[in-house]
Design a protein around this motif. Structure first.
Motif, PDB file in Angstrom:
ATOM      1  N   ALA A 121      -5.264  -0.898  -8.673  1.00  0.00           N
ATOM      2  CA  ALA A 121      -4.507  -2.152  -7.733  1.00  0.00           C
ATOM      3  C   ALA A 121      -4.700  -3.617  -8.092  1.00  0.00           C
ATOM      4  CB  ALA A 121      -5.514  -2.084  -6.045  1.00  0.00           C
TER       5      ALA A 121
ATOM      6  N   GLY B  33       1.049  -0.830  -0.543  1.00  0.00           N
ATOM      7  CA  GLY B  33       0.299   0.062  -0.286  1.00  0.00           C
ATOM      8  C   GLY B  33       0.826   1.921  -0.490  1.00  0.00           C
ATOM      9  N   GLY B  34       0.557   2.579   0.114  1.00  0.00           N
ATOM     10  CA  GLY B  34       0.814   3.735   0.678  1.00  0.00           C
ATOM     11  C   GLY B  34       1.964   3.830   1.321  1.00  0.00           C
TER      12      GLY B  34
ATOM     13  N   ASN C 233      -8.175   3.901  -8.481  1.00  0.00           N
ATOM     14  CA  ASN C 233      -7.682   3.566  -7.849  1.00  0.00           C
ATOM     15  C   ASN C 233      -7.331   2.182  -7.333  1.00  0.00           C
ATOM     16  OD1 ASN C 233      -6.093   6.063  -6.919  1.00  0.00           O
ATOM     17  ND2 ASN C 233      -7.823   6.513  -6.193  1.00  0.00           N
TER      18      ASN C 233
ATOM     19  N   GLU D 265       6.727  10.128   0.029  1.00  0.00           N
ATOM     20  CA  GLU D 265       4.876   9.968   0.392  1.00  0.00           C
ATOM     21  C   GLU D 265       4.284  10.773   0.434  1.00  0.00           C
ATOM     22  OE1 GLU D 265       5.396   5.056   0.356  1.00  0.00           O
ATOM     23  OE2 GLU D 265       5.429   6.067   1.902  1.00  0.00           O
TER      24      GLU D 265
ATOM     25  N   GLU E 243      -0.266   0.208  -4.483  1.00  0.00           N
ATOM     26  CA  GLU E 243      -0.146   1.363  -3.994  1.00  0.00           C
ATOM     27  C   GLU E 243       1.390   1.314  -3.937  1.00  0.00           C
ATOM     28  OE1 GLU E 243      -2.225   4.947  -1.797  1.00  0.00           O
ATOM     29  OE2 GLU E 243      -2.919   2.951  -1.351  1.00  0.00           O
TER      30      GLU E 243
ATOM     31  N   VAL F 247      -5.735   8.081  -0.291  1.00  0.00           N
ATOM     32  CA  VAL F 247      -4.839   7.106  -0.907  1.00  0.00           C
ATOM     33  C   VAL F 247      -3.195   7.992  -1.271  1.00  0.00           C
ATOM     34  CG1 VAL F 247      -4.274   7.374  -3.846  1.00  0.00           C
ATOM     35  CG2 VAL F 247      -6.717   6.845  -3.135  1.00  0.00           C
ATOM     36  N   ARG F 248      -2.270   8.260  -1.071  1.00  0.00           N
ATOM     37  CA  ARG F 248      -1.284   8.465  -1.250  1.00  0.00           C
ATOM     38  C   ARG F 248      -0.441   8.480  -2.237  1.00  0.00           C
ATOM     39  NH1 ARG F 248       0.582   9.514   4.545  1.00  0.00           N
ATOM     40  NH2 ARG F 248       2.727   9.654   3.798  1.00  0.00           N
ATOM     41  N   ARG F 249       0.637   9.134  -2.867  1.00  0.00           N
ATOM     42  CA  ARG F 249       1.006   9.902  -3.794  1.00  0.00           C
ATOM     43  C   ARG F 249       2.344   9.426  -3.607  1.00  0.00           C
ATOM     44  NH1 ARG F 249       0.479  14.864  -7.934  1.00  0.00           N
ATOM     45  NH2 ARG F 249      -1.286  13.590  -8.289  1.00  0.00           N
TER      46      ARG F 249
ATOM     47  N   ASP G 283      -0.980   7.293  -8.373  1.00  0.00           N
ATOM     48  CA  ASP G 283      -2.569   7.178  -7.463  1.00  0.00           C
ATOM     49  C   ASP G 283      -3.465   8.188  -8.721  1.00  0.00           C
ATOM     50  OD1 ASP G 283      -2.622  10.639  -7.378  1.00  0.00           O
ATOM     51  OD2 ASP G 283      -0.592   9.762  -6.929  1.00  0.00           O
TER      52      ASP G 283
END
Length: 436
Positions: free
Chosen positions: A423, A202-203, A419, A219, A407, A379-381, A412
């Motif tokens: 995934a 994930g992020g 999103n 991030e 992620e 969400v995280r970039r 993103d």
């Protein structure tokens, strides 16, 4: 007693969220022996919160232009990404339906999706190891990467006995109890080996990137509310007051235009939630991926008509509700009272208040100061940059038999299923490649 007889796998997947489970299923279906290492008490728990508990599985028309890294999205999604995502859900036995261009489980319940994913993993014999802390990951210099025994050595710490969630896993109290049990559980140091490794964390990929010495982009949260200030009525009159305080909780349908130095950067249409700090809602979340401090967001509440048409419509009201009187009640049936009061305060004293009202309702302007409520960001970039990734296989080019998906990669996209669509499809690609 919790016996762990297997210590060697074809594929080990770090992270049991959406992309990790998709990768596990793809690798398992290709005939690989697979384990998933999940740090929480159970796999797939983040899925339960998606789409406000309804799980917006994918957009029905996945468009690579809606992604931060469009070229990578195009390589992975292709032209038929939405169809392939739907076919994946069909293969799980999950019935889906399309609602306003978005794909949902027919039950509109996220736990249905999670149950189908976990059921597929169980049928494939995938080893789901939960409550795991990854403490080290390295290539065995004495073993070739394609050797049957595997080349990746993973040092893990896991409960000596399984920790179960007793009761409904949608129940927050049951999860809290299980996590409390995990925090106090006796842990064992173990080592497992795998020929291929998939990063699906994930992020939060900076830790494992540091462990493996691979590139990482810092991030930052995206898809979150936008902080800013509305223009105050009366050319600054009442400068000590925040107009948004009186509008808190008001939901509007609007066209949002993001402007920077007079140029239009992006448009979004949809529901906007006014808050004392700025704006929230899906349209605002999408603009949060693009906005900067100092930008302007113009909210058009009547995008279907121009200024003259709206002014003509408002003037026609005088035949029914009486001449313009500068009071909020005059807008009853057109605007909520709180917003009408803001409009009246803004336009009263102008030469033509009705024309000024029409102009304002097309351009209620928020000056952006940044984004906020980051702890609730969807969400995280950031993550592993695509300059370090083979887009065909999602392999990390600097390490043999190492892949990444979801992620964990620097990808993103907008709200609306994009999103989660990424995934699933990136997980499937990474899992298939890892099994080879």
């Amino acid at each position: 007693m919790n016996a762990r007889p297997q210590t060697r796998y074809d594929v080990a997947i770090i992270g049991g969220g959406a992309s990790g489970l998709a990768a596990a299923i793809a690798a398992g279906r290709a005939g690989a022996s697979v384990c998933v290492l999940e740090r929480d008490v159970a796999c797939g728990l983040p899925i339960l919160a998606t789409g406000n508990g309804r799980c917006n599985l994918s957009n029905a028309r996945l468009d690579s232009r809606r992604y931060h890294n469009a070229a990578a999205a195009k390589a992975v999604l292709g032209r038929d990404g939405a169809s392939r995502a739907e076919a994946f859900f069909d293969s799980l036995g999950l019935m889906t339906c399309e609602v306003e261009g978005r794909l949902y489980p027919i039950t509109r319940r996220a736990e249905t999706v999670r149950d189908c994913l976990l059921g597929a993993c169980e049928r494939l014999g995938i080893d789901m190891r939960c409550g795991v802390e990854l403490q080290g990951a390295a290539l065995d210099p004495a073993v070739a990467p394609d050797a049957a025994g595997g080349a990746w050595i993973l040092d893990i710490r896991e409960p000596q006995r399984p920790v179960y969630v007793h009761g409904d896993q949608n129940d927050r109290a049951a999860l809290r109890r299980a996590r409390k049990t995990l925090a106090g559980a006796q842990m064992a140091q173990r080592q497992i080996r795998a020929r291929s490794l998939v990063i699906a964390v994930g992020g939060c990929s900076h830790g494992i990137c540091d462990m493996l010495d691979i590139p990482h982009v810092d991030e930052e949260p995206v898809l979150c509310p936008i902080a800013g200030a509305l223009a105050r009525p009366g050319n600054g009159a009442g400068a000590g007051n925040n107009p948004l305080d009186a509008l808190d909780g008001l939901r509007l349908e609007a066209m949002l235009t993001l402007k920077r130095k007079g140029a239009c950067i992006a448009y979004e249409e949809g529901e906007v939630l006014l808050r004392p700090y700025g704006i929230s809602g899906i349209a605002a979340f999408n603009l949060s991926r693009r906005c900067q401090a100092g930008d302007l967001i113009e909210m058009d509440l009547f995008p279907a008509c121009n200024n003259d048409q709206l002014a003509h419509t408002l003037r026609a009201r005088e035949q029914h509700v009486g001449p313009w009187n500068g009071e909020a009640a005059w807008f009853d049936g057109v605007l909520p009272r709180a917003l009408a009061a803001y409009v009246c305060e803004y336009v009263n004293g102008t030469g033509d208040a009705i024309a000024a009202s029409a102009a304002l309702l097309h351009r209620i302007t928020l000056r952006v100061t940044g984004t906020c409520e980051h702890q609730q960001a969807q969400v995280r970039r950031g993550g592993i940059p695509f300059s370090s990734i083979d887009a065909d296989t999602l392999a990390v080019t600097s390490r043999p038999h190492l892949f990444a998906c979801g992620e964990a990669l620097d990808q993103d996209a907008d709200c609306g299923g994009y999103n989660l669509g990424w995934a699933w499809l990136s997980g499937l690609r990474a899992g298939e490649a890892a099994s080879r």
